[in-house]
Design an enzyme around this catalytic site. Structure first.
Site, PDB file in Angstrom:
ATOM      1  N   HIS A 106       0.826  -1.211   0.000  1.00 26.24           N
ATOM      2  CA  HIS A 106       0.000   0.000   0.000  1.00 26.24           C
ATOM      3  C   HIS A 106       0.861   1.262   0.000  1.00 26.24           C
ATOM      4  O   HIS A 106       0.695   2.153  -0.843  1.00 26.24           O
ATOM      5  CB  HIS A 106      -0.910  -0.045   1.235  1.00 26.24           C
ATOM      6  CG  HIS A 106      -1.824   1.122   1.358  1.00 26.24           C
ATOM      7  ND1 HIS A 106      -1.502   2.224   2.118  1.00 26.24           N
ATOM      8  CD2 HIS A 106      -3.013   1.382   0.808  1.00 26.24           C
ATOM      9  CE1 HIS A 106      -2.485   3.097   2.034  1.00 26.24           C
ATOM     10  NE2 HIS A 106      -3.413   2.610   1.246  1.00 26.24           N
ATOM     11  N   GLY A 157      -4.641  36.300  -0.728  1.00 28.67           N
ATOM     12  CA  GLY A 157      -3.887  35.421   0.172  1.00 28.67           C
ATOM     13  C   GLY A 157      -4.888  34.455   0.774  1.00 28.67           C
ATOM     14  O   GLY A 157      -5.492  34.732   1.817  1.00 28.67           O
ATOM     15  N   ARG A 199       6.261  41.550  -0.417  1.00 28.61           N
ATOM     16  CA  ARG A 199       5.273  41.882   0.602  1.00 28.61           C
ATOM     17  C   ARG A 199       5.972  42.530   1.781  1.00 28.61           C
ATOM     18  O   ARG A 199       6.974  42.014   2.281  1.00 28.61           O
ATOM     19  CB  ARG A 199       4.562  40.620   1.061  1.00 28.61           C
ATOM     20  CG  ARG A 199       3.581  40.894   2.169  1.00 28.61           C
ATOM     21  CD  ARG A 199       2.856  39.658   2.568  1.00 28.61           C
ATOM     22  NE  ARG A 199       3.647  38.818   3.451  1.00 28.61           N
ATOM     23  CZ  ARG A 199       3.225  37.649   3.916  1.00 28.61           C
ATOM     24  NH1 ARG A 199       2.046  37.172   3.553  1.00 28.61           N
ATOM     25  NH2 ARG A 199       3.976  36.948   4.729  1.00 28.61           N
ATOM     26  N   CYS A 232      -2.131  33.935  -4.200  1.00 27.93           N
ATOM     27  CA  CYS A 232      -0.792  33.537  -3.762  1.00 27.93           C
ATOM     28  C   CYS A 232      -0.809  32.671  -2.509  1.00 27.93           C
ATOM     29  O   CYS A 232       0.233  32.386  -1.946  1.00 27.93           O
ATOM     30  CB  CYS A 232       0.082  34.764  -3.550  1.00 27.93           C
ATOM     31  SG  CYS A 232      -0.524  35.818  -2.233  1.00 27.93           S
ATOM     32  N   ASN A 281      -4.663  31.744   2.322  1.00 28.90           N
ATOM     33  CA  ASN A 281      -4.423  31.090   3.619  1.00 28.90           C
ATOM     34  C   ASN A 281      -5.155  31.863   4.709  1.00 28.90           C
ATOM     35  O   ASN A 281      -5.979  31.318   5.440  1.00 28.90           O
ATOM     36  CB  ASN A 281      -2.929  31.045   3.955  1.00 28.90           C
ATOM     37  CG  ASN A 281      -2.124  30.356   2.885  1.00 28.90           C
ATOM     38  OD1 ASN A 281      -2.655  29.529   2.163  1.00 28.90           O
ATOM     39  ND2 ASN A 281      -0.855  30.706   2.778  1.00 28.90           N
TER      40      ASN A 281
END
Ligand code: PEP
Ligand code: MG
Length: 845
Positions: A424, A735, A587, A800, A737
């Protein structure tokens, strides 16, 4: 006898398709159409097989009607995509006592007994599901084995071995249909990209036995090497006429490449050999694929039993697709569509630098290539928790099972005590491009105690760092030097074709010059996100950074920042030089300042020494800077407004670096991005200060330069107010996240603790930090994009967050009219191919 539309004799014009009957059935029909010598075959559709699994058998008399009475049959699986696998083929169906007597006359008793014994063995293990160990010891050769196998079958089942060929066939069909519907088979094929409800077809075929007076035998042949994809005739032939058992797949094989121990097929049956090469070449051209041909030779004449796509690893798959296109057999677009983007991961893996000394703790089977370093974890849940904290981990298990799949996705590599190349862990590891070593039985695995003991007795516990070399099957102590992936010509050619097709840009998230070099190597079209905070974490800079954070007033702060300016400028200059004129989006500082401060007593004391302050003062100030909810506290643009000197220093470094880099390279228009914005005024305030710095740098240097100001959309409010914000910003980068965190109100650092439970219980279809939530977060993206473009039609839009490299997110961004996505450098090739496939898909309608 009724005519069943789901039971079809394969003729040139029979109504069968890969989508209803599977790839093998369709392929056999193509061989029939090419007038190749294929034994008679009947195809059962997905519907028929699904019914069989539910206990509804087809009309067996109708199914058997095309075959001659007493003919031996075989059943093979036919899934829609051959890569999705299927149950093992079962041969020699129809062997029984009566047939044994017939065949013994023609072939001799021993040969007939071997055929029968083999059938009893596979029937017992695969159909009656008897203990394989019992039959493995019996062997499959000759009359003694046959009697023993029949006796064992009877003992284990309390029934004689079934004699009726129709009953045998029905049971074979039932067991294969059920095996396909089982949970492990489903999870395994899903891991290879099959949909949950993927169907299975079956083919029932007359057996060509490969026995007779002239040259007889069986084998396989293909025109390319499945490991490299290079042109190379390979295969295996077992000659019955040479006194060897034609069905023995063991060491007596006569290889097509000249075997020093015996004659080759070319010597034994030159005409058959020539025919086979001609058939294989014809199949390559007409089926437009590299095929492995399974054949039988009877009296010097070739029968083609089957043609299957040559099994190949990802590197070979790329080379094969490119060569087929270069030979004009398929188009470039088809070549691009044939490679699943995720398959490129396997080619992109780092490798251990074997020229350096290595400390080997143990060895196992090299089951999936690539190398990775990480902390040892002993369960899938721990692996997921590590991934949520952004920590690399190596999942160590006795063996893996379908429940471990999420943990395997979260880990950087997998190590198991048991298993081989088809276990597996090995299958899934290769499927998802995860380095994997299995069967490391020389090491001691104490999973519950969370201990791993090396072959020399060294003990590793949870959290210890090891490196796994899946290419060579080694477990290495600690972190070792890894080499970047090497990309061959075929890979580069394929991606250059992808770039001609795709209509969305692909940039990379790169924080360091090393990341930027990888991004450039993979032909990213620029940097979409450079997180500058990483530049401050190196030791020499951290102390100055802390001094800056501790400064009592603006003047002291400026003094510390002045010391940070040259290092920051040098970082940016290197980044610009590496990207050689491609856009670089930087940034401004994002995390809360206290992330730069030590959190323990020893750290506080060190800081007190470095800053020449009393320890109590340091401790008090560190505590005072603590926040209840730092991710929603003073970070991002809030920092830029409350402590503006930091951004002043950063933009000055950006401008001065762009002037420096432009002197020796291409002109640069830096892109400056403001994080965590939620209001238009924030952008205006920051822009005012940036313009002041820009004017000062222009005046000091006499250089004229431009810059682009953009906003990172990470708060729901920024998406909602995108129209206002776009009046000041020329680009918006989503962004996802933080946007996912804030849209769900779900901590990205803590969600790992309950995420698997949430996914298991169906609250979330997938972890939204891995797979973009198109319904909720996606709606904010669409809304923000639309509102932003309403204010500024040429507003540049991008994504991003970590989602940026996923093919599904790329599809979403493309449909929403985004200009580019930005993802980790290693995802760039995957993203380039995925984007090309989306564009081709649209073009082809
Ligand atoms: C984001 O929030 O999506 C992002 C890219 O920034 P970070 O991960 O650095 O918060
Ligand atoms: Mg963020």
């Amino acid at each position: 006898m009724q005519n069943d539309p789901h039971t079809t004799l394969i003729t040139a014009d029979a109504p069968v398709a890969a989508e209803t009957h599977g790839g093998r059935t369709k392929c056999l029909q193509r061989l029939v159409r090419l007038e190749l010598p294929v034994p008679r075959t009947v195809g059962l559709s997905f519907v028929a097989v699904h019914k069989i699994a539910r206990g509804e058998m087809p009309d067996m008399a109708f199914l058997l009607s095309p075959f001659e009475a007493g003919e031996l049959l075989c059943v093979r699986p036919s899934s829609e995509d051959p890569d999705w696998g299927g149950p093992s083929a079962i041969l020699n169906i129809g062997m029984n006592d009566a047939r044994f007597v017939d065949l013994a006359e023609r072939l001799g008793k021993e040969a007939a007994a071997s055929l029968y014994a083999r059938f009893v063995h596979s029937y017992a293990v695969l159909v009656a599901r008897l203990d394989p160990d019992v039959f493995d010891v019996i062997g499959m050769e000759g009359q003694a084995s046959l009697s023993e196998a029949l006796r064992a079958y009877e003992e284990e089942t309390d029934e004689p071995f079934p004699q009726d060929p129709a009953v045998q066939l029905a049971e074979v069909l039932r067991s294969m249909a059920r095996a396909w519907e089982g949970t492990s088979a489903r999870l395994l094929r899903q891991a290879k990209g099959a949909p949950a409800d993927a169907g299975l077809g079956l083919v029932v075929q007359s057996m060509a036995l490969g026995f007779g007076a002239g040259e007889c035998g069986s084998g396989v042949i293909q025109l390319v090497d499945g490991q490299t994809g290079l042109e190379q005739l390979t295969g295996r032939y077992l000659s019955q006429s040479q006194g060897r058992d034609a069905l023995d797949g063991g060491s007596e094989a006569l290889f097509l490449e000249r075997d020093p121990r015996g004659p080759s097929l070319e010597d034994l049956a030159p005409q058959a050999f020539e025919d086979l090469i001609a058939y294989a070449t014809l199949m390559r051209t007409k089926l437009r694929e590299e095929m492995q041909v399974e054949f039988v030779i009877e009296d010097g004449r070739v029968h083609l039993l089957d043609g299957v796509r040559v099994a190949r690893n990802s590197r070979a798959a790329v080379r094969i697709a490119v060569r087929l296109a270069e030979d004009g057999i398929i188009t470039r677009q088809e070549a691009l569509m044939r490679i699943p983007p995720s398959a490129l991961n396997e080619l992109l893996h780092k490798q251990v630098d074997r020229t350096r000394a290595r400390d080997v703790a143990g060895r196992g089977v090299a089951a999936s290539p690539g190398a990775a370093t990480g902390r040892i974890v002993f369960s899938a849940a721990e692996a997921q928790a590590c991934a949520a904290r952004d920590e690399a981990c190596i999942l160590v298990r006795r063996e893996t099972s379908p429940e471990d799949i999420r943990g395997m996705h979260a880990a950087k590599a997998v190590l198991t005590e048991r298993g081989g190349m088809t276990s597996h862990a090995a299958v899934i590891g290769r499927g998802i491009g995860l380095p994997c070593v299995v069967g490391a039985s020389e090491m001691r695995f104490q999973i519950r105690k969370k201990l791993l003991t090396g072959r020399d007795g060294r003990v590793f516990k949870e959290g210890d760092v090891i490196t796994l070399d899946g290419t060579h099957g080694e477990i290495l102590v600690g972190e070792v030097s890894l080499l970047e992936a090497t990309l061959d010509d075929a890979f580069k050619t394929l991606l250059s074709w992808a770039d001609l097709e795709r209509d969305i840009g692909i940039r990379a998230n790169a924080d360091t010059p090393a990341d930027a070099r990888t991004a450039k190597n993979f032909l990213a079209q620029g940097i979409g996100l450079c997180r500058t905070e990483h530049m401050f974490f190196e030791d020499d800079r951290l102390t100055v950074m802390r001094e800056m954070i501790f400064a009592e007033n603006s003047e002291d702060r400026r003094a510390a920042l002045e010391r940070l300016l040259p290092v920051q400028r040098a970082d940016f200059t290197e980044l610009f030089m590496t990207m050689a004129g491609l856009p670089v989006c930087i940034r401004l500082l994002d995390p809360p300042l206290h992330e730069f401060l030590p959190s323990d007593h020893a750290g506080h004391r060190g800081l007190a020494e470095a800053l020449d302050l009393p320890l109590s003062e340091v401790t008090r100030r560190v505590e005072a800077m603590g926040e209840y909810n730092p991710m929603l506290g003073m970070r991002g643009v809030r920092l830029g407004i409350a402590v503006p000197e930091i951004y002043d220093m950063q933009v000055r470094a950006i401008f001065e670096a762009s002037i420096n880099a432009a002197k020796s390279g291409a002109p640069i228009v830096p892109e400056i991005m403001i994080p965590l914005v939620s209001a238009k005024r924030e952008v205006e305030l920051v822009k005012m200060r940036i313009d002041v710095v820009a004017a000062a740098v222009r005046a000091e240097t006499g250089a004229d330069f431009d810059y682009k100001l953009g906003v990172m959309v990470e708060t729901p409010r920024a998406a909602l107010r995108a129209q206002d914000i776009a009046e000041t910003a020329v680009f918006l980068s989503f962004g996802t996240n933080d946007l996912t965190q804030m849209t769900y109100g779900l901590s990205r650092d803590d969600a790992g603790r309950f995420m698997s439970e949430y996914v298991k219980q169906g609250v979330f279809a997938e972890d939204p930090f891995h797979t973009l939530d198109v319904d909720g977060v996606g709606e904010l993206l669409i809304l923000g994009a639309r509102r932003g473009r309403a204010a500024r039609p040429d507003l540049v839009l991008s994504m991003c967050g970590e989602h940026g490299g996923n093919p599904e997110s790329i599809a979403f961004c493309r449909a929403a009219g985004f200009d580019y996505v930005s993802c980790s450098p290693f995802r760039v090739p995957v993203a380039r191919l995925a984007a090309a496939q989306l564009a081709i898909f649209d073009k082809l309608g």
